[in-house]
Scaffold this active site. Structure first.
Site, mmCIF file in Angstrom:
data_model
loop_
_atom_site.group_PDB
_atom_site.id
_atom_site.type_symbol
_atom_site.label_atom_id
_atom_site.label_comp_id
_atom_site.label_asym_id
_atom_site.label_seq_id
_atom_site.Cartn_x
_atom_site.Cartn_y
_atom_site.Cartn_z
ATOM 1 N N LYS A 3 -1.266 -15.246 -10.352
ATOM 2 C CA LYS A 3 -2.557 -14.566 -10.397
ATOM 3 C C LYS A 3 -3.709 -15.548 -10.647
ATOM 4 O O LYS A 3 -4.823 -15.363 -10.145
ATOM 5 C CB LYS A 3 -2.535 -13.464 -11.463
ATOM 6 N N TYR B 257 4.106 -14.750 -13.117
ATOM 7 C CA TYR B 257 3.048 -13.817 -12.707
ATOM 8 C C TYR B 257 1.666 -14.375 -13.049
ATOM 9 O O TYR B 257 0.741 -14.317 -12.238
ATOM 10 C CB TYR B 257 3.288 -12.483 -13.410
ATOM 11 N N ALA C 47 0.796 -1.229 0.000
ATOM 12 C CA ALA C 47 0.000 0.000 0.000
ATOM 13 C C ALA C 47 0.828 1.278 0.000
ATOM 14 O O ALA C 47 0.283 2.366 0.183
ATOM 15 C CB ALA C 47 -0.948 0.004 1.199
#
Length: 256
Positions: free
Chosen positions: A161, A157, A17
């Site tokens: 995902k 990746y 974040a």
């Protein structure tokens, strides 16, 4: 959207974040009424996001953690619970890329991506769900990607995902009886430092890269971090309590 009909402020944790999509999500959740724990590898890098959350009138806590390290994850979640309150919302957003074609991809590149995205989401959710089950209410949102459908040069990746989508659906089955929902948001092309780095790696000016992507998107523009934050805001809302195990592609066109 109201975070809760309760007078007690609920606590959300957002990983990765410090910037980009994660920062936008943290600020949106603060606007929605949550206290927000801002997690990233470098605690000092979270300062801007914390300031943005506080500007919205929210409480925030910066915590540095490697989400792929089990002991550090347990410590981080315990710190959030002690200093901000028991977390009942978790947004697994932390991520890295180590793009390469399969025949060039090293084991370290594979392990780094799987470790942060998939192992990290597992460790964070395992730690946070204890607080959610005790509260009888919780929200887990995992950040997947259109790359889950396959993308050249991203075997690591894409696998991570896609794995997050299966993880999400299993969480929905296991945790539903405790009042906990689990959903995934799968972004398309979003303007972030990560996509800028991809353009640089390909030797394409970022503005040109964005224009190319917008040209092949049914909604003729690229996405912004706020587009993803809005979707997360829905999934963690009180009104989304009967929505679980879903994957929402926020990609400017049909996917999946």
């Amino acid at each position: 959207m109201s975070a809760s009909p309760s007078s007690e402020q609920r606590v959300a944790v957002v990983t990765g974040a410090a910037r980009g999509i994660g920062a936008a999500i943290a600020v949106r959740l603060a606007r929605d009424g949550f206290a927000v724990a801002v997690l990233d590898l470098d605690e000092a890098a979270c300062a801007d996001t914390v300031a943005a959350v506080e500007k919205e009138g929210g409480r925030a806590l910066a915590v540095g953690v490697d989400v792929s390290d089990a002991a550090r994850v347990e410590t981080a979640v315990a710190r959030v619970a002690a200093e901000l309150g028991p977390p009942v919302v978790l947004v697994n957003n932390a991520g890295v890329t180590r793009d390469n074609l399969l025949f060039k991809m090293g084991e370290a590149e594979w392990d780094a991506v799987i470790g942060v995205h998939l192992r990290g989401a597992f460790l964070m959710t395992r730690a946070a769900q204890a607080h959610m089950t005790k509260a009888g209410w919780g929200r887990v949102v995992n950040l997947s990607s259109v790359s889950a459908l396959g993308n050249r040069g991203q075997a690591n990746y894409s696998a991570a995902k896609a794995g997050l989508q299966g993880f999400t659906k299993t969480l929905a089955i296991e945790l539903g009886k405790f009042g906990i929902t689990a959903n995934a948001v799968a972004p398309g092309f979003i303007v972030t430092e990560m996509t800028a780095a991809t353009a640089e790696r390909l030797g394409v000016p970022f503005e040109e890269f964005k224009a190319q992507r917008a040209a092949v998107t049914p909604v003729p523009r690229v996405g912004e971090p706020e587009d993803i934050a809005h979707a997360v805001s829905f999934f963690v809302s009180e009104g989304a309590g009967f929505v679980t195990g879903q994957v929402l592609y926020v990609a400017g066109g049909p996917r999946g």
